[in-house]
Design an enzyme around this catalytic site. Structure first.
Site, PDB file in Angstrom:
ATOM      1  N   ASN A  93       0.844  -1.201   0.000  1.00  0.00           N
ATOM      2  CA  ASN A  93       0.000   0.000   0.000  1.00  0.00           C
ATOM      3  C   ASN A  93       0.876   1.248   0.000  1.00  0.00           C
ATOM      4  O   ASN A  93       1.987   1.232   0.540  1.00  0.00           O
ATOM      5  CB  ASN A  93      -0.896   0.005   1.257  1.00  0.00           C
ATOM      6  N   HIS A  95       0.927   5.056   1.366  1.00  0.00           N
ATOM      7  CA  HIS A  95       0.213   5.939   2.303  1.00  0.00           C
ATOM      8  C   HIS A  95       0.861   7.318   2.242  1.00  0.00           C
ATOM      9  O   HIS A  95       2.097   7.416   2.291  1.00  0.00           O
ATOM     10  CB  HIS A  95       0.275   5.365   3.729  1.00  0.00           C
TER      11      HIS A  95
END
Ligand code: GRF
Length: 186
Positions: A93, A95
């Site tokens: 991911n 972020h």
């Protein structure tokens, strides 16, 4: 996996075109949001896409396509532990902060930059990390710092963090991990 504008997906598509990403291939774009502009980016680049909210179905589709790496590129849903276990250590991911600052529940999109400006930090940035059951809690892969300017608004800061950090970090991390998978090192 996408939910919105898809600028991180675009960075991955551009990196694949430029050859920066060459040890793997973007074979599917999955969105939980029919309106996501990211789906248009996939279509414009001849990449198959699916719109799905049922994670059991998504696991089946990913396994049928033998997906080796799942990239959350502006994906705004919290994944179930069932999904995470199905792709153990194979989900990453991006972020938009330097984790552990400004992350976790409720910290997504513009809110992250609002919090950074409210706190008054001088440096922020972006983090690529593995995904586990804790929101933004997985092992950190890479980070890149971005200076905050006096006159920054959440919008100008978000744009600069995307341009200078997210769109640089994510393609590099995807190539690095894809190469490890291709070599059987992961
Ligand atoms: C942005 O807030 C970005 O910082 C974060 O997800 C949101 C949308 O990204 N990674 P994208 O344009 O859909 O890739």
């Amino acid at each position: 996996m996408v939910s919105g504008g898809g600028t991180n997906l675009q960075a991955l598509i551009d990196a694949q075109k430029s050859g920066l990403i060459h040890s793997g291939e973007i074979v599917l774009v999955a969105s939980n949001n029919l309106q996501a502009y990211a789906l248009k980016r996939a279509e414009e680049n001849g990449i198959e896409s699916v719109v799905m909210t049922d994670e059991e179905e998504l696991i089946r589709v990913f396994q049928e396509k033998d997906i080796q790496l799942v990239v959350l590129a502006g994906f705004l849903k919290i994944l179930s532990s069932r999904f995470i276990r199905a792709f153990e250590d194979r989900i990453i991911n991006i972020h938009p902060s330097l984790i552990p600052s400004f992350c976790g529940k409720g910290c997504y999109g513009l809110h992250v930059h609002e919090k950074a400006l409210d706190y008054g930090v001088k440096i922020t940035g972006a983090t690529v990390h593995y995904v586990n059951e804790i929101p933004d809690g997985g092992r950190i892969i890479a980070q890149k710092a971005v200076e905050i300017k006096e006159d920054d608004t959440p919008q100008t800061l978000q744009r600069r963090v995307m341009e200078e950090a997210e769109w640089v970090l994510l393609p590099r991390a995807v190539e690095q991990i894809s190469e490890m998978i291709a070599k059987g090192e992961k």
